[in-house]
Design an enzyme around this catalytic site. Structure first.
Site, PDB file in Angstrom:
ATOM      1  N   LYS A   1      37.930  73.873  25.527  1.00 12.05           N
ATOM      2  CA  LYS A   1      39.315  73.045  25.599  1.00 12.05           C
ATOM      3  C   LYS A   1      40.300  73.954  25.193  1.00 12.05           C
ATOM      4  CE  LYS A   1      41.778  69.901  22.552  1.00 12.05           C
ATOM      5  NZ  LYS A   1      41.915  69.451  21.567  1.00 12.05           N
TER       6      LYS A   1
ATOM      7  N   GLY B   1      47.772  64.982  15.242  1.00 14.25           N
ATOM      8  CA  GLY B   1      47.773  64.432  13.877  1.00 14.25           C
ATOM      9  C   GLY B   1      49.017  63.687  13.552  1.00 14.25           C
TER      10      GLY B   1
ATOM     11  N   ALA C   1      44.980  63.521  21.265  1.00 16.07           N
ATOM     12  CA  ALA C   1      46.013  63.771  20.576  1.00 16.07           C
ATOM     13  C   ALA C   1      47.106  62.612  20.102  1.00 16.07           C
ATOM     14  CB  ALA C   1      47.075  65.183  20.711  1.00 16.07           C
ATOM     15  N   GLY C   2      47.213  62.397  18.949  1.00 16.47           N
ATOM     16  CA  GLY C   2      48.203  61.238  18.629  1.00 16.47           C
ATOM     17  C   GLY C   2      47.767  59.968  18.496  1.00 16.47           C
TER      18      GLY C   2
ATOM     19  N   ALA D   1      40.427  63.238  16.600  1.00 13.76           N
ATOM     20  CA  ALA D   1      40.008  63.930  15.474  1.00 13.76           C
ATOM     21  C   ALA D   1      40.785  63.373  14.345  1.00 13.76           C
ATOM     22  CB  ALA D   1      40.719  65.348  15.617  1.00 13.76           C
ATOM     23  N   SER D   2      42.107  63.638  13.890  1.00  8.64           N
ATOM     24  CA  SER D   2      42.503  63.130  12.717  1.00  8.64           C
ATOM     25  C   SER D   2      42.440  61.686  12.255  1.00  8.64           C
ATOM     26  CB  SER D   2      44.158  63.670  12.848  1.00  8.64           C
ATOM     27  OG  SER D   2      44.007  64.988  12.876  1.00  8.64           O
TER      28      SER D   2
END
Lengths: 67, 263
Positions: free
Chosen positions: B101, B162, B188-189, B210-211
């Site tokens: 990635k 994040g 992301a986001g 992720a986050s």
């Protein structure tokens, strides 16, 4: 003596020290580990045969949690 | 099971039953990660590459191996093509995979990608035999350039890493999906399950979270929510939604209404 910068820290090793010896000091069970010598990857198969010289930079890296 | 349930995400010839990719950053412990990763049903999880820590206990790679989840190394933290290429080559050596990635960041406050360094790195890595999944802005032109240089998937952001701000420009994501000949994975986001669902409703082929999972108060439960949201969004996209209308359209018949004297 050979002054090597290992992961950002200066380390004093014996003359003709090899990549394999440095890895053994820093990471005794090197599974999932890779090494760069002066910004070039050193494949595991060449660790024993790669001799480090004074002032070389070694990076020893492994997996960390990350997005 | 209806035949449309067999709907794998195919990246570079590899079939994945789950369209949810798991980002491992931000989890409090390896044990919590194990539980959340299991709940997510993901078959791929990102890992970063960092200097060895002689004091480290337990291994992230062991957690992935126990769950039969493949590691997708990332180049997080790289600001130049040169750094990203070396990181990818180290990851290939460490993890025995040529998948990467690719992230090349251009700004440490927003962590937005640097498209120029990104395309330069992608070209080098594709030439070097890597399967490149490129984290990129939501710019359709950059996505096209990445596909043209041989990336196996494009990973446009919904909003900064994040931030949990969701998908700030759904129209751009639709434009990327419309033109793409490789899988589009929203990365992301994502803040909550509805964001992941929207990504799939827009036609994305997958979502990387992720986050939103790892920093949730109950990561395991959020992982389950994301898993459901991705399936629901995929089904909704494939089912073909009704058009939006300005006024109502009755769903009950207008013929056959009873007569009532309302005087």
């Amino acid at each position: 003596m050979t002054a090597v910068v290992v992961n950002g820290t200066t380390w004093l090793g014996p003359r003709h020290v090899t990549v394999a010896q440095v890895v053994d000091v820093w990471c005794p069970s090197p599974k999932g580990v890779a090494v760069a010598l002066n910004d070039e990857v050193v494949p595991t198969s060449r660790w024993k045969g790669t001799v480090i010289t004074d002032g070389d930079r070694v990076e020893i890296v492994t997996a960390a949690a990350g997005g | 099971m209806p035949e449309w349930r067999d709907d794998p995400l195919v990246i570079a010839g590899r079939r994945l039953a789950s369209r949810l990719l798991f980002g491992t950053g931000g989890m409090a412990s390896l044990d919590a990660l194990h539980r959340a990763l299991a709940a997510s049903g993901s078959e791929i999880a990102t890992v970063a590459l960092r200097r060895v820590d002689p004091q480290a206990r337990g291994s992230l790679l062991d957690v992935l191996a126990e769950l039969a989840v493949s590691a997708l190394p990332n180049t997080a933290g790289c600001y130049t093509a040169t750094e990203a290429v070396l990181t990818a080559r180290l990851a290939r050596e460490a993890f025995g995979t040529d998948w990467v990635k690719l992230e090349v960041i251009g700004d440490d406050r927003t962590l937005l990608p640097d498209p120029i360094e990104l395309v330069a790195a992608a070209e080098i890595l594709v030439d070097d035999g890597f399967t490149v999944l490129a984290y990129t802005t939501d710019d359709p032109v950059v996505a096209r350039r990445l596909e043209a240089c041989g990336c196996a998937a494009v990973m446009p952001l919904g909003s900064p890493i994040g931030s949990g701000l969701g998908i700030r420009n759904p129209h751009n994501i639709s434009l990327i999906v419309e033109q793409a000949g490789v899988p589009v994975i929203l990365d992301a986001g994502i803040g909550t399950a509805s964001d992941a669902c929207l990504a799939m409703e827009l036609g994305c082929d997958g979502v990387l979270v992720a986050s939103a999972i790892t920093r949730a108060q109950r990561p395991e439960r959020m992982a389950a929510a994301m898993r459901g949201a991705v399936v629901a969004g995929r089904d909704a996209w494939a089912a073909g939604r009704i058009p939006r209308r300005f006024h109502a359209a009755a769903s009950s018949p207008t013929d056959g209404l009873i007569a009532v004297d309302t005087r």
